[in-house]
Scaffold this motif. Structure first.
Motif, PDB file in Angstrom:
ATOM      1  N   GLN A   1       5.678   6.110 -20.558  1.00 34.74           N
ATOM      2  CA  GLN A   1       5.464   7.605 -20.075  1.00 34.74           C
ATOM      3  C   GLN A   1       4.709   6.612 -19.377  1.00 34.74           C
ATOM      4  O   GLN A   1       3.622   6.409 -19.719  1.00 34.74           O
ATOM      5  CB  GLN A   1       4.473   8.768 -20.825  1.00 34.74           C
ATOM      6  N   TYR A   2       4.602   6.756 -18.241  1.00 27.52           N
ATOM      7  CA  TYR A   2       4.277   6.398 -17.401  1.00 27.52           C
ATOM      8  C   TYR A   2       4.151   7.671 -16.882  1.00 27.52           C
ATOM      9  O   TYR A   2       5.385   8.651 -15.958  1.00 27.52           O
ATOM     10  CB  TYR A   2       5.161   5.566 -15.780  1.00 27.52           C
ATOM     11  N   GLY A   3       2.820   8.507 -16.548  1.00 29.91           N
ATOM     12  CA  GLY A   3       2.470   9.277 -15.369  1.00 29.91           C
ATOM     13  C   GLY A   3       3.167  10.778 -16.629  1.00 29.91           C
ATOM     14  O   GLY A   3       2.659  11.150 -17.494  1.00 29.91           O
ATOM     15  N   VAL A   4       3.712  11.995 -15.824  1.00 31.18           N
ATOM     16  CA  VAL A   4       4.364  13.092 -16.488  1.00 31.18           C
ATOM     17  C   VAL A   4       5.640  12.750 -17.469  1.00 31.18           C
ATOM     18  O   VAL A   4       5.564  13.747 -17.517  1.00 31.18           O
ATOM     19  CB  VAL A   4       4.230  14.006 -15.988  1.00 31.18           C
ATOM     20  N   GLU A   5       6.279  12.016 -16.749  1.00 32.04           N
ATOM     21  CA  GLU A   5       7.556  11.024 -17.002  1.00 32.04           C
ATOM     22  C   GLU A   5       8.287  10.015 -18.644  1.00 32.04           C
ATOM     23  O   GLU A   5       6.822   9.176 -17.987  1.00 32.04           O
ATOM     24  CB  GLU A   5       8.448  11.387 -15.625  1.00 32.04           C
TER      25      GLU A   5
ATOM     26  N   ASP B   1       0.552  -1.349   0.214  1.00 38.51           N
ATOM     27  CA  ASP B   1       0.139  -0.304   0.182  1.00 38.51           C
ATOM     28  C   ASP B   1       0.857   1.409  -0.201  1.00 38.51           C
ATOM     29  O   ASP B   1       0.468   2.470  -0.069  1.00 38.51           O
ATOM     30  CB  ASP B   1      -1.091   0.162   0.864  1.00 38.51           C
ATOM     31  N   LEU B   2       2.300   1.719   0.969  1.00 42.16           N
ATOM     32  CA  LEU B   2       2.810   2.540   1.093  1.00 42.16           C
ATOM     33  C   LEU B   2       3.463   2.770  -0.720  1.00 42.16           C
ATOM     34  O   LEU B   2       3.485   3.915  -0.723  1.00 42.16           O
ATOM     35  CB  LEU B   2       4.159   2.351   1.377  1.00 42.16           C
ATOM     36  N   SER B   3       3.973   1.490  -1.239  1.00 41.16           N
ATOM     37  CA  SER B   3       4.461   1.687  -2.603  1.00 41.16           C
ATOM     38  C   SER B   3       2.723   2.565  -3.929  1.00 41.16           C
ATOM     39  O   SER B   3       3.443   2.316  -4.369  1.00 41.16           O
ATOM     40  CB  SER B   3       4.921   0.576  -3.546  1.00 41.16           C
ATOM     41  N   LYS B   4       2.151   1.788  -3.718  1.00 38.10           N
ATOM     42  CA  LYS B   4       0.836   2.466  -4.235  1.00 38.10           C
ATOM     43  C   LYS B   4       0.737   3.706  -4.474  1.00 38.10           C
ATOM     44  O   LYS B   4       0.851   4.494  -5.177  1.00 38.10           O
ATOM     45  CB  LYS B   4      -0.312   1.504  -4.267  1.00 38.10           C
ATOM     46  N   THR B   5       1.052   4.394  -2.966  1.00 35.56           N
ATOM     47  CA  THR B   5       0.621   5.180  -2.536  1.00 35.56           C
ATOM     48  C   THR B   5       1.920   6.602  -3.203  1.00 35.56           C
ATOM     49  O   THR B   5       1.656   7.639  -3.664  1.00 35.56           O
ATOM     50  CB  THR B   5       0.534   5.758  -1.254  1.00 35.56           C
ATOM     51  N   MET B   6       2.867   6.014  -3.216  1.00 37.82           N
ATOM     52  CA  MET B   6       4.112   6.837  -3.493  1.00 37.82           C
ATOM     53  C   MET B   6       3.638   6.968  -5.214  1.00 37.82           C
ATOM     54  O   MET B   6       4.136   8.423  -5.556  1.00 37.82           O
ATOM     55  CB  MET B   6       5.335   5.540  -3.805  1.00 37.82           C
ATOM     56  N   ASP B   7       3.491   5.544  -5.928  1.00 33.64           N
ATOM     57  CA  ASP B   7       2.618   5.890  -6.708  1.00 33.64           C
ATOM     58  C   ASP B   7       2.268   6.843  -7.516  1.00 33.64           C
ATOM     59  O   ASP B   7       2.468   7.610  -8.704  1.00 33.64           O
ATOM     60  CB  ASP B   7       3.303   4.662  -7.531  1.00 33.64           C
ATOM     61  N   LYS B   8       1.011   7.552  -6.681  1.00 28.45           N
ATOM     62  CA  LYS B   8       0.009   7.209  -7.250  1.00 28.45           C
ATOM     63  C   LYS B   8       0.799   9.022  -7.469  1.00 28.45           C
ATOM     64  O   LYS B   8       0.485  10.142  -8.157  1.00 28.45           O
ATOM     65  CB  LYS B   8      -1.408   7.961  -5.986  1.00 28.45           C
ATOM     66  N   LEU B   9       1.457   9.658  -6.353  1.00 30.75           N
ATOM     67  CA  LEU B   9       1.783  10.552  -6.215  1.00 30.75           C
ATOM     68  C   LEU B   9       3.516  11.453  -7.751  1.00 30.75           C
ATOM     69  O   LEU B   9       2.843  12.476  -8.005  1.00 30.75           O
ATOM     70  CB  LEU B   9       2.713  11.305  -4.876  1.00 30.75           C
ATOM     71  N   ASN B  10       3.790  10.069  -7.721  1.00 30.49           N
ATOM     72  CA  ASN B  10       5.484  10.085  -8.020  1.00 30.49           C
ATOM     73  C   ASN B  10       3.963  10.114 -10.089  1.00 30.49           C
ATOM     74  O   ASN B  10       4.668  10.744 -10.721  1.00 30.49           O
ATOM     75  CB  ASN B  10       5.512   8.797  -8.006  1.00 30.49           C
TER      76      ASN B  10
ATOM     77  N   LYS C   1       2.124  11.779 -10.487  1.00 28.13           N
ATOM     78  CA  LYS C   1       1.211  12.892 -11.308  1.00 28.13           C
ATOM     79  C   LYS C   1       2.132  14.093 -11.156  1.00 28.13           C
ATOM     80  O   LYS C   1       2.129  14.754 -11.859  1.00 28.13           O
ATOM     81  CB  LYS C   1       0.013  12.934 -10.009  1.00 28.13           C
ATOM     82  N   TYR C   2       2.741  13.503 -10.606  1.00 27.96           N
ATOM     83  CA  TYR C   2       4.134  15.102 -10.350  1.00 27.96           C
ATOM     84  C   TYR C   2       5.490  14.445 -10.477  1.00 27.96           C
ATOM     85  O   TYR C   2       6.315  15.709 -10.502  1.00 27.96           O
ATOM     86  CB  TYR C   2       3.872  15.582  -8.410  1.00 27.96           C
ATOM     87  N   GLY C   3       5.700  13.335 -11.005  1.00 28.99           N
ATOM     88  CA  GLY C   3       7.182  13.482 -10.879  1.00 28.99           C
ATOM     89  C   GLY C   3       7.603  12.399 -10.002  1.00 28.99           C
ATOM     90  O   GLY C   3       7.451  12.435  -8.995  1.00 28.99           O
ATOM     91  N   HIS C   4       8.708  11.663 -10.789  1.00 26.29           N
ATOM     92  CA  HIS C   4       9.258  10.531 -10.529  1.00 26.29           C
ATOM     93  C   HIS C   4       9.641  10.264  -8.301  1.00 26.29           C
ATOM     94  O   HIS C   4      10.045   9.783  -8.132  1.00 26.29           O
ATOM     95  CB  HIS C   4       9.731   9.607 -11.502  1.00 26.29           C
ATOM     96  N   THR C   5      10.304  11.879  -8.969  1.00 26.94           N
ATOM     97  CA  THR C   5      10.853  11.828  -7.812  1.00 26.94           C
ATOM     98  C   THR C   5      10.225  12.366  -6.608  1.00 26.94           C
ATOM     99  O   THR C   5      10.887  13.355  -5.758  1.00 26.94           O
ATOM    100  CB  THR C   5      12.338  13.014  -8.067  1.00 26.94           C
TER     101      THR C   5
END
Length: 436
Positions: free
Chosen positions: A430-434, A389-398, A400-404
């Motif tokens: 391309q995954y999300g914005v990058e 779940d922690l990784s999924k949450t990180m993925d959602k934000l990354n 949307k806003y960039g993988h770092t």
């Protein structure tokens, strides 16, 4: 049996692709010698050169320092791999307007398979010209391509290299094999320096000598069925695989590597870069819906002249004399970043010590033994610490806003290092914005 004079494939080869993209993005570079660098250091090598630079004798893999010596006015730019990925996808869309893309061998190559009346030479030529115009109209007028037309994929690839830039060459069965008799052995896909040396050792030094062999002779020369296939391909025949390498049904690995800048060439710097590489690889692992069961960590260390002479060092493509180390760890398949980071940390503790292992300059992290998500067997004891779940949450934000955007603290010093690089046989997605 004689083959009908028809084309089966178009091979599209983008000319000086990276440099052409830079000239499209920066009009002030057009008509001028441009070199695209992986690193600006004089010991680094160009990953692309514009045709204006090539006319001066500057090519891909020319050292940066040598390029500046040949042409002090050369414009050197750091590669923008995100832009190259974006342009590649846009070019593929432009080609699709004219003919479906059947294969993408690399970021600067595409293959179209012709069907029905498309195979007739006038129609195939019309489609090829439409592709050239579509790329110019939809993507940019600095993007040129050479297109080869042939009965099979192998010959189409050969034809695409016969006229550059902006070439259009067709090889019909009735013209074969005499139409390729003037080529060098190294012009054949799959024939590199070592293969050429082996052929020379067997008495084959020219294309004419190779083409004079019958099918049995070709089989003996290659000592495999590859010789039989090549015999037919060079004469316009088909063997069922159209000259393409047989692809593995399941992806076997994914990973990233990086030649570090001087400021990261220490134990602490190398660790933060390795952490960053794992962060990217584990995110890709989840995006591509795999679990990993093994990890390989590779470190290369720069040696002094005295050390290199004493140890018989290898020379890295950057020109650095080095000594390498690698270790593989196997574990219960997982895909969350925290579990993979535990593995990386344990492997890192095993790295060698000593005076020759004090200057790391290259780090690679590869996840192996991949299995699709639907074949993963969940643990009976659940997910400790809610790591998935922690990784999924990180993925959602990354995404949307960039993988770092959100990451573990260990990679903070290297957050902006190790940008996406292009392996020519794999186009970043391309995954999300990058692109990664």
């Amino acid at each position: 049996m004689p083959q009908p004079d028809r084309f089966g494939f178009l091979h599209i080869d983008l000319n000086s692709f990276f440099a052409s993209v830079e000239q499209q993005l920066h009009p002030e570079m057009r008509g001028k010698p441009v070199g695209v660098c992986g690193t600006m250091a004089d010991t680094g090598a160009l990953i692309a050169a514009s045709y204006e630079a090539k006319a001066l004798g500057i090519h891909t893999l020319t050292k940066v320092g040598e390029a500046k010596r040949i042409c002090p006015e050369i414009i050197l730019v750091n590669g923008s791999h995100t832009e190259y990925s974006r342009f590649s996808h846009e070019i593929a869309a432009a080609v699709e307007r004219c003919c479906p893309v059947a294969h993408t061998p690399s970021i600067d190559e595409m293959v179209c398979q012709l069907m029905g009346r498309e195979c007739e030479p006038p129609n195939a030529r019309r489609i090829a010209l439409e592709i050239k115009q579509a790329i110019k109209d939809d993507v940019g007028d600095t993007l040129r391509c050479s297109i080869g037309m042939a009965p099979n994929r192998y010959l189409a690839k050969i034809a695409s290299d016969m006229q550059k830039p902006d070439g259009l060459i067709g090889l019909l069965p009735s013209q074969l094999p005499r139409a390729i008799a003037h080529l060098e052995l190294r012009d054949l896909p799959g024939v590199g320096a070592k293969t050429e040396e082996r052929l020379n050792g067997k008495g084959i030094t020219t294309m004419e000598q190779l083409l004079a062999l019958d099918r049995t002779g070709m089989h003996r020369l290659w000592d495999s069925v590859w010789g039989d296939r090549l015999y037919h391909w060079l004469r316009g025949g088909e063997t069922g695989d159209d000259g393409a390498p047989v692809a593995s049904e399941v992806q076997k690995s994914l990973g990233h590597s990086h030649v570090m800048g001087p400021e990261f060439r220490s134990d602490g710097g190398a660790w933060s870069v390795a952490h960053k590489l794992l962060h990217k690889a584990s995110m890709r692992l989840r995006m591509e819906k795999f679990y990993a069961g093994a990890m390989t960590v590779t470190i290369k260390y720069a040696l002094t002249t005295e050390q290199a002479g004493r140890m018989g060092a290898k020379k890295h493509s950057s020109g650095i004399k080095s000594k390498g180390w690698a270790m593989e760890a196997r574990f219960k398949d997982c895909q969350d970043t925290l579990s993979l980071l535990d593995v990386l940390r344990n492997v890192w503790k095993q790295r060698p010590r000593g005076e020759e292992f004090e200057r790391p300059f290259f780090v690679g992290v590869t996840l192996r033994e991949l299995i699709p998500e639907d074949e993963h067997q969940a643990s009976l004891f659940g997910d400790p610490d809610n790591r998935a779940d922690l990784s999924k949450t990180m993925d959602k934000l990354n995404l949307k806003y960039g993988h770092t955007t959100l990451h573990f603290a260990g990679m903070l010093p290297a957050r902006d290092t190790a940008p996406t690089r292009i392996a020519f046989t794999q186009i970043p997605v391309q995954y999300g914005v990058e692109y990664m």
